[in-house]
Design an enzyme around this catalytic site. Structure first.
Site, PDB file in Angstrom:
ATOM      1  N   ARG A   1      -1.493  -0.751  -8.241  1.00  0.00           N
ATOM      2  CA  ARG A   1      -2.787  -0.460  -8.124  1.00  0.00           C
ATOM      3  C   ARG A   1      -2.815   1.140  -8.142  1.00  0.00           C
ATOM      4  O   ARG A   1      -2.137   1.765  -7.385  1.00  0.00           O
ATOM      5  CB  ARG A   1      -3.330  -0.873  -6.766  1.00  0.00           C
ATOM      6  CG  ARG A   1      -4.678  -0.143  -6.076  1.00  0.00           C
ATOM      7  CD  ARG A   1      -4.701  -0.297  -4.798  1.00  0.00           C
ATOM      8  NE  ARG A   1      -4.693  -1.719  -4.380  1.00  0.00           N
ATOM      9  CZ  ARG A   1      -4.445  -1.866  -2.839  1.00  0.00           C
ATOM     10  NH1 ARG A   1      -4.088  -1.125  -1.966  1.00  0.00           N
ATOM     11  NH2 ARG A   1      -4.306  -2.994  -2.458  1.00  0.00           N
TER      12      ARG A   1
ATOM     13  N   ASP B   1       0.907  -1.051   0.057  1.00  0.00           N
ATOM     14  CA  ASP B   1       0.028  -0.087   0.071  1.00  0.00           C
ATOM     15  C   ASP B   1       0.753   1.367   0.017  1.00  0.00           C
ATOM     16  O   ASP B   1       2.183   1.229   0.653  1.00  0.00           O
ATOM     17  CB  ASP B   1      -0.797   0.022   1.319  1.00  0.00           C
ATOM     18  CG  ASP B   1      -2.194  -0.817   1.044  1.00  0.00           C
ATOM     19  OD1 ASP B   1      -2.195  -1.408   0.252  1.00  0.00           O
ATOM     20  OD2 ASP B   1      -2.611  -0.916   2.406  1.00  0.00           O
TER      21      ASP B   1
ATOM     22  N   LYS C   1      -7.041   7.292  -5.828  1.00  0.00           N
ATOM     23  CA  LYS C   1      -6.920   8.480  -6.055  1.00  0.00           C
ATOM     24  C   LYS C   1      -5.831   9.224  -4.645  1.00  0.00           C
ATOM     25  O   LYS C   1      -5.222  10.085  -4.747  1.00  0.00           O
ATOM     26  CB  LYS C   1      -8.124   9.251  -5.780  1.00  0.00           C
ATOM     27  CG  LYS C   1      -8.981   8.921  -6.825  1.00  0.00           C
ATOM     28  CD  LYS C   1     -10.220   9.938  -6.860  1.00  0.00           C
ATOM     29  CE  LYS C   1     -11.200   9.519  -8.026  1.00  0.00           C
ATOM     30  NZ  LYS C   1     -12.505  10.373  -7.704  1.00  0.00           N
ATOM     31  N   GLY C   2      -5.880   8.268  -3.430  1.00  0.00           N
ATOM     32  CA  GLY C   2      -5.062   8.916  -2.314  1.00  0.00           C
ATOM     33  C   GLY C   2      -5.819   9.253  -1.399  1.00  0.00           C
ATOM     34  O   GLY C   2      -6.933   9.994  -1.617  1.00  0.00           O
ATOM     35  N   ALA C   3      -5.568   8.989  -0.119  1.00  0.00           N
ATOM     36  CA  ALA C   3      -6.548   8.941   1.058  1.00  0.00           C
ATOM     37  C   ALA C   3      -5.869   9.929   2.199  1.00  0.00           C
ATOM     38  O   ALA C   3      -6.472  10.063   3.328  1.00  0.00           O
ATOM     39  CB  ALA C   3      -6.811   7.682   1.625  1.00  0.00           C
TER      40      ALA C   3
ATOM     41  N   THR D   1     -11.117   2.155  -7.233  1.00  0.00           N
ATOM     42  CA  THR D   1     -11.970   3.319  -7.278  1.00  0.00           C
ATOM     43  C   THR D   1     -13.421   2.931  -6.954  1.00  0.00           C
ATOM     44  O   THR D   1     -13.614   1.691  -7.331  1.00  0.00           O
ATOM     45  CB  THR D   1     -11.884   4.292  -8.296  1.00  0.00           C
ATOM     46  OG1 THR D   1     -12.536   5.286  -8.454  1.00  0.00           O
ATOM     47  CG2 THR D   1     -12.275   3.670  -9.885  1.00  0.00           C
ATOM     48  N   HIS D   2     -14.056   3.636  -6.599  1.00  0.00           N
ATOM     49  CA  HIS D   2     -15.896   3.621  -6.429  1.00  0.00           C
ATOM     50  C   HIS D   2     -16.364   4.746  -7.319  1.00  0.00           C
ATOM     51  O   HIS D   2     -17.705   4.797  -7.237  1.00  0.00           O
ATOM     52  CB  HIS D   2     -16.178   3.870  -4.830  1.00  0.00           C
ATOM     53  CG  HIS D   2     -15.363   2.945  -3.830  1.00  0.00           C
ATOM     54  ND1 HIS D   2     -14.327   3.765  -3.301  1.00  0.00           N
ATOM     55  CD2 HIS D   2     -15.521   1.887  -3.574  1.00  0.00           C
ATOM     56  CE1 HIS D   2     -13.654   2.954  -2.591  1.00  0.00           C
ATOM     57  NE2 HIS D   2     -14.376   1.734  -2.634  1.00  0.00           N
TER      58      HIS D   2
ATOM     59  N   GLN E   1      -0.810   6.928  -6.129  1.00  0.00           N
ATOM     60  CA  GLN E   1      -2.001   7.748  -5.834  1.00  0.00           C
ATOM     61  C   GLN E   1      -1.910   8.933  -6.794  1.00  0.00           C
ATOM     62  O   GLN E   1      -1.221   9.646  -6.850  1.00  0.00           O
ATOM     63  CB  GLN E   1      -1.915   8.397  -4.315  1.00  0.00           C
ATOM     64  CG  GLN E   1      -1.743   7.442  -3.242  1.00  0.00           C
ATOM     65  CD  GLN E   1      -0.781   7.845  -2.044  1.00  0.00           C
ATOM     66  OE1 GLN E   1       0.312   8.341  -2.297  1.00  0.00           O
ATOM     67  NE2 GLN E   1      -1.051   7.623  -0.935  1.00  0.00           N
TER      68      GLN E   1
HETATM   69  C1  LIG Z   1      -8.909  -1.368  -3.054  1.00  0.00           C
HETATM   70  C2  LIG Z   1      -8.353  -0.002  -2.762  1.00  0.00           C
HETATM   71  C3  LIG Z   1      -7.118   0.209  -2.135  1.00  0.00           C
HETATM   72  C4  LIG Z   1      -6.620   1.321  -1.729  1.00  0.00           C
HETATM   73  N1  LIG Z   1      -5.336   1.577  -1.370  1.00  0.00           N
HETATM   74  C5  LIG Z   1      -4.993   2.767  -1.003  1.00  0.00           C
HETATM   75  C6  LIG Z   1      -3.633   2.895  -0.710  1.00  0.00           C
HETATM   76  O1  LIG Z   1      -2.600   2.288  -0.624  1.00  0.00           O
HETATM   77  N2  LIG Z   1      -3.148   4.443  -0.273  1.00  0.00           N
HETATM   78  C7  LIG Z   1      -4.097   5.380  -0.427  1.00  0.00           C
HETATM   79  O2  LIG Z   1      -3.791   6.257  -0.281  1.00  0.00           O
HETATM   80  N3  LIG Z   1      -5.381   5.113  -0.739  1.00  0.00           N
HETATM   81  C8  LIG Z   1      -5.872   3.822  -0.954  1.00  0.00           C
HETATM   82  N4  LIG Z   1      -7.148   3.826  -1.175  1.00  0.00           N
HETATM   83  C9  LIG Z   1      -8.176   4.763  -1.011  1.00  0.00           C
HETATM   84  C10 LIG Z   1      -8.370   5.829  -2.197  1.00  0.00           C
HETATM   85  O3  LIG Z   1      -7.096   6.397  -2.401  1.00  0.00           O
HETATM   86  C11 LIG Z   1      -9.679   6.617  -2.050  1.00  0.00           C
HETATM   87  O4  LIG Z   1      -9.226   7.602  -0.960  1.00  0.00           O
HETATM   88  C12 LIG Z   1     -10.737   6.172  -2.003  1.00  0.00           C
HETATM   89  O5  LIG Z   1     -10.995   4.736  -2.720  1.00  0.00           O
HETATM   90  C13 LIG Z   1     -12.006   6.985  -2.426  1.00  0.00           C
HETATM   91  O6  LIG Z   1     -11.672   7.400  -3.735  1.00  0.00           O
HETATM   92  P1  LIG Z   1     -12.622   7.123  -5.079  1.00  0.00           P
HETATM   93  O7  LIG Z   1     -11.747   6.668  -5.914  1.00  0.00           O
HETATM   94  O8  LIG Z   1     -13.569   5.887  -4.692  1.00  0.00           O
HETATM   95  O9  LIG Z   1     -13.450   8.433  -5.439  1.00  0.00           O
HETATM   96  P2  LIG Z   1     -14.148   9.619  -4.833  1.00  0.00           P
HETATM   97  O10 LIG Z   1     -14.028  10.613  -5.721  1.00  0.00           O
HETATM   98  O11 LIG Z   1     -13.474   9.775  -3.451  1.00  0.00           O
HETATM   99  O12 LIG Z   1     -15.435   8.703  -4.326  1.00  0.00           O
HETATM  100  C14 LIG Z   1     -16.405   8.473  -5.518  1.00  0.00           C
HETATM  101  C15 LIG Z   1     -17.769   7.879  -4.893  1.00  0.00           C
HETATM  102  O13 LIG Z   1     -17.273   6.865  -4.235  1.00  0.00           O
HETATM  103  C16 LIG Z   1     -18.090   6.601  -3.150  1.00  0.00           C
HETATM  104  N5  LIG Z   1     -17.475   6.525  -2.029  1.00  0.00           N
HETATM  105  C17 LIG Z   1     -15.916   6.700  -2.015  1.00  0.00           C
HETATM  106  N6  LIG Z   1     -15.410   6.657  -0.854  1.00  0.00           N
HETATM  107  C18 LIG Z   1     -16.554   6.400   0.054  1.00  0.00           C
HETATM  108  C19 LIG Z   1     -16.547   5.875   1.554  1.00  0.00           C
HETATM  109  N7  LIG Z   1     -15.458   5.973   2.211  1.00  0.00           N
HETATM  110  N8  LIG Z   1     -17.592   5.782   2.022  1.00  0.00           N
HETATM  111  C20 LIG Z   1     -18.891   5.800   1.140  1.00  0.00           C
HETATM  112  N9  LIG Z   1     -18.663   5.718  -0.232  1.00  0.00           N
HETATM  113  C21 LIG Z   1     -17.654   6.078  -0.720  1.00  0.00           C
HETATM  114  C22 LIG Z   1     -19.093   7.889  -2.877  1.00  0.00           C
HETATM  115  O14 LIG Z   1     -20.351   7.416  -3.528  1.00  0.00           O
HETATM  116  C23 LIG Z   1     -18.511   8.880  -3.799  1.00  0.00           C
HETATM  117  O15 LIG Z   1     -19.115   9.891  -4.333  1.00  0.00           O
HETATM  118  C24 LIG Z   1      -7.562   2.692  -1.747  1.00  0.00           C
HETATM  119  C25 LIG Z   1      -8.787   2.346  -2.270  1.00  0.00           C
HETATM  120  C26 LIG Z   1      -9.274   1.096  -2.842  1.00  0.00           C
HETATM  121  C27 LIG Z   1     -10.489   0.952  -3.473  1.00  0.00           C
END
Ligand SMILES: Cc1cc2nc3c(=O)[nH]c(=O)nc-3n(C[C@H](O)[C@H](O)[C@H](O)COP(=O)(O)OP(=O)(O)OC[C@H]3O[C@@H](n4cnc5c(N)ncnc54)[C@H](O)[C@@H]3O)c2cc1C
Length: 306
Positions: A183, A131, A186-188, A225-226, A162
């Protein structure tokens, strides 16, 4: 109202964690995003995902450990997970964080610990995803990954990038040459504008650029991504370029958009669900709250209800 950056700031503060953990409702809410506290509790969830044609990635939650002994215990936990995957014939790999293996204490310790887990995965024909954490450790994470990748195969170990980081397209261009399994997410974390795009649109545009680079590389990558816009952009690009569904996978988090996970899997896409578990759920949980304001309202409603 708590903002995204305030929640992300809170996610790194142990004192708040101890305070929050006193409230049973807060702990209960974590179950939306955290599958359980022990490995035994999580296995049925992964089995269920597998029956719905989704694979998984186990994540034992415990970032930023404070001693080499604790880091060693994390290695033991991952060796147990890998054995459990084999024993229960689960379709799952594992995700690790280098701060969990002692990166904050000594990068060499983190490398040695990660190496033990990758070696075990290699022996069992499994895969370890490293990660990506906050930008203070981006370079050292990539450096350690490259050392692991030099010793082990493409299908033994992969990394995360990210799209909110300004450097990521360059990193992706360099890493695909190894080649490496990446993978993209977007970044968290809470990042300053010097290193990360403050504007979501730039993060999304960069995500699409990196996704296109990855899919064109011919290596099996994870599109995490979601966001329906990112998913549609991926499917459109793959269709246009004649890249088959079997050449990449979508990845989502446990507890987020289960409907979309099922739909994509039913539509014949490879879907992997990231399943976190463990007692140290607090920072992970706070990052999930920060991602979506509606989640905060959900918590507030429960606080007010008592
Ligand atoms: C499999 C996986 C591994 C990951 N690994 C890392 C990592 O190693 N390092 C890192 O920095 N980040 C990691 N992340 C987190 C990632 O960086 C994002 O912060 C997170 O996925 C939200 O971004 P998004 O692409 O879903 O888009 P966004 O624009 O944030 O969200 C799009 C839509 O998805 C839904 N959604 C998103 N997040 C949530 C939530 N928490 N609860 C409810 N609905 C939500 C909502 O409907 C939202 O409108 C990972 C994510 C996934 C899916």
């Amino acid at each position: 109202m708590l903002t995204r950056s305030a929640l992300l700031w809170l996610s790194g503060h142990e004192g708040v964690k101890d305070f929050a953990a006193r409230f049973s409702f807060f702990k209960k809410l974590t179950s939306r995003f955290v599958a359980g506290e022990t490995l035994d509790e999580v296995v049925p969830f992964i089995r269920e995902l597998n029956t719905e044609n989704c694979s998984a990635s186990f994540d034992h939650l415990n970032e930023s450990v404070e001693s080499a002994v604790e880091a060693g215990r994390e290695v033991e936990e991952y060796l147990k997970i890998l054995a459990q995957i084999d024993q229960s014939k689960l379709r799952s790999n594992v995700s690790i964080k280098l701060t969990q293996f002692g990166l904050g204490l000594d990068p060499e310790l983190a490398y040695q610990n990660a190496r033990r887990v990758v070696e075990e995965a290699h022996g069992r024909g499994n895969f370890v995803r490293v990660d990506m954490e906050d930008s203070n450790v981006t370079q050292v994470t990539i450096d350690i990954f490259k050392r692991l990748r030099a010793e082990f195969g493409l299908n033994d170990v992969g990394i995360v990038l990210q799209s909110y980081l300004r450097r990521t397209l360059d990193d992706a261009q360099e890493l695909v040459k190894l080649p490496a399994r990446i993978r993209i997410c977007k970044g968290a974390y809470n990042e300053p504008p010097e290193v990360a795009f403050p504007d979501k649109k730039d993060t999304d545009d960069n995500y699409v650029k990196v996704m296109q680079l990855l899919l064109s590389s011919g290596v099996y990558h994870g599109i995490a991504t979601h966001d329906p816009k990112m998913i549609d952009a991926t499917i459109d690009f793959a269709t246009r370029e004649g890249i088959g569904k079997e050449k990449y996978e979508f990845q989502m988090l446990y507890g987020v958009r289960r409907d979309l996970q099922r739909q994509l899997s039913r539509d014949g896409f490879n879907m992997r669900v990231y399943v976190p578990y463990g007692k140290h759920w607090y920072p992970y949980f706070m990052r999930r709250l920060a991602e979506r304001p509606a989640n905060i309202w959900f918590v507030m409603k429960n606080v007010l209800k008592g």
